[in-house]
Design an enzyme around this catalytic site. Structure first.
Site, PDB file in Angstrom:
ATOM      1  N   LYS A  49       0.821  -1.213   0.000  1.00 39.20           N
ATOM      2  CA  LYS A  49       0.000   0.000   0.000  1.00 39.20           C
ATOM      3  C   LYS A  49       0.855   1.264   0.000  1.00 39.20           C
ATOM      4  O   LYS A  49       0.390   2.328  -0.406  1.00 39.20           O
ATOM      5  CB  LYS A  49      -0.947   0.014   1.196  1.00 39.20           C
ATOM      6  CG  LYS A  49      -1.719  -1.280   1.423  1.00 39.20           C
ATOM      7  CD  LYS A  49      -2.443  -1.777   0.188  1.00 39.20           C
ATOM      8  CE  LYS A  49      -3.196  -3.060   0.488  1.00 39.20           C
ATOM      9  NZ  LYS A  49      -3.787  -3.681  -0.709  1.00 39.20           N
ATOM     10  N   TYR A 263     -12.155 -14.718   3.013  1.00 35.14           N
ATOM     11  CA  TYR A 263     -11.225 -13.638   3.352  1.00 35.14           C
ATOM     12  C   TYR A 263     -10.934 -13.629   4.853  1.00 35.14           C
ATOM     13  O   TYR A 263     -11.842 -13.694   5.679  1.00 35.14           O
ATOM     14  CB  TYR A 263     -11.812 -12.285   2.948  1.00 35.14           C
ATOM     15  CG  TYR A 263     -10.894 -11.141   3.272  1.00 35.14           C
ATOM     16  CD1 TYR A 263      -9.951 -10.696   2.352  1.00 35.14           C
ATOM     17  CD2 TYR A 263     -10.953 -10.503   4.506  1.00 35.14           C
ATOM     18  CE1 TYR A 263      -9.096  -9.659   2.658  1.00 35.14           C
ATOM     19  CE2 TYR A 263     -10.104  -9.467   4.820  1.00 35.14           C
ATOM     20  CZ  TYR A 263      -9.180  -9.049   3.895  1.00 35.14           C
ATOM     21  OH  TYR A 263      -8.326  -8.016   4.207  1.00 35.14           O
ATOM     22  N   TYR A 289      -3.078 -12.261   2.834  1.00 41.95           N
ATOM     23  CA  TYR A 289      -2.749 -11.939   1.442  1.00 41.95           C
ATOM     24  C   TYR A 289      -1.535 -12.729   0.929  1.00 41.95           C
ATOM     25  O   TYR A 289      -1.685 -13.676   0.166  1.00 41.95           O
ATOM     26  CB  TYR A 289      -2.465 -10.433   1.311  1.00 41.95           C
ATOM     27  CG  TYR A 289      -3.657  -9.569   1.585  1.00 41.95           C
ATOM     28  CD1 TYR A 289      -4.595  -9.292   0.585  1.00 41.95           C
ATOM     29  CD2 TYR A 289      -3.872  -9.022   2.839  1.00 41.95           C
ATOM     30  CE1 TYR A 289      -5.697  -8.499   0.827  1.00 41.95           C
ATOM     31  CE2 TYR A 289      -4.975  -8.226   3.102  1.00 41.95           C
ATOM     32  CZ  TYR A 289      -5.878  -7.971   2.092  1.00 41.95           C
ATOM     33  OH  TYR A 289      -6.979  -7.186   2.349  1.00 41.95           O
TER      34      TYR A 289
END
Length: 336
Positions: A49, A263, A289
């Site tokens: 990010k 998730y 992830y």
């Protein structure tokens, strides 16, 4: 693609290392595995990010913002990095967290990224799974404007065309690194979720005509949904760059066979991949992830999906800070 045309701040530690996974490649056999260490981008422990936030925060400054609003899941890596850069820039940062797992574990709800969000001074708000988080951000933005603030909303994962520019830049950076050491890259693999990383990489490789295929290993959505989301964002990113149509639909490929229960729930293959990389190369993955992405890569190697001698680069998107929220998931021994 002249990225200097777009506002950008420079706080990431770039270029991130490109390293061979020598021991793991020998153990698995088949292709030569490499890792692009975007867990080493620097901000708040690093992660993918940070690249996106260089462009997003520059856009926020250009719009005169004094307050950042963003959202993500409870153990959001994006929230951690956003809260950190807002603190560094003297901005307020409001983080909206969606409880996607329903986990009651204290470490999951208060340790890892959540603890770091609070250390960076970000007020946290919790929402139940299925909440329209974009609508929640809009509502908060309206309240802040009424109080005289100038809010800037960053979508989950920083995944919009402005944020995706960070991974267009990563694609160009990786190409330069490979060219310097005469490494012919046969495929790039990474974990794909909110779509910004994959959209940026595909756009960067397509726009540079490098012909490097990208495989995203899904962490949440079914393949059809994931590929559609990535292609839509890649197309919008191409429009922003002035190269409309550069990315074709068949260049967007996702494998969503390693999601497990959903998730935020690490599958057995996720945990095995995390331990495997830690114990062969001393590199930490995360349970949401990069762990799922690497599990997909390992399984595909074992199944003979790649040819012997191919050069496969895994883009490590970071997130090991979340490990501290998942101790119960690992079968780690007790000690005296």
């Amino acid at each position: 693609m002249h990225l200097a045309r777009f506002p950008r701040l420079h706080f990431a530690h770039l270029d991130t290392p490109l390293e061979p996974l020598t021991r793991l490649s020998k153990q698995l056999g088949g292709p030569n595995l490499w890792i692009k260490r975007d867990d080493c981008t620097g901000l708040a422990g690093g992660g993918n990010k940070t690249r996106k936030l260089e462009f997003l925060m520059a856009d926020a400054v250009a719009q005169g913002a004094d307050t950042i609003i963003t959202q993500g899941a409870t153990q959001s890596n994006h929230a951690r990095q956003t809260a950190a850069i807002a603190a560094k820039m003297g901005m307020a940062c409001h983080v909206l967290l969606e409880d996607r797992t329903g986990a009651k574990d204290v470490d999951y709800n208060y340790n890892g990224n959540v603890m770091l969000d609070q250390l960076f001074g970000a007020p946290l708000s919790k929402y139940p799974a299925g909440t329209d988080m974009n609508a929640a951000m809009i509502g908060l933005a309206d309240e802040l404007r009424a109080a005289g603030k100038v809010p800037y909303m960053i979508p989950g994962g920083g995944s919009n065309p402005v944020g995706a520019l960070g991974y267009v830049n990563c694609a160009l950076e990786l190409l330069n690194q490979a060219n310097r050491i005469s490494l012919c890259i046969d495929r790039v693999v990474h974990a794909t979720g909110s779509a910004g990383t994959q959209a940026g990489l595909v756009t960067g490789f397509a726009g540079s005509n490098s012909l490097i295929p990208v495989l995203g290993v899904g962490v949440r959505a079914p393949r059809e949904v994931q590929e559609a989301n990535v292609f839509k964002l890649a197309s919008e990113t191409c429009e922003l760059l002035g190269i409309p149509g550069a990315v074709k639909r068949d260049q967007v490929v996702a494998n969503c066979d390693y999601i497990g229960e959903g998730y935020g729930f690490p599958a057995e293959s996720t945990l095995e991949a995390i331990e495997l990389l830690a114990r062969t190369e001393g590199i930490l993955l995360d349970p949401v992830y990069s762990g799922k992405g690497f599990a997909g890569l390992v399984d595909l190697v074992r199944r003979g999906h790649f040819r012997d001698g191919e050069n496969i680069v895994f883009v490590h998107t970071g997130g090991s800070q979340a490990l501290f929220g998942y101790r119960q998931a690992f079968n780690l021994p007790a000690y005296d």
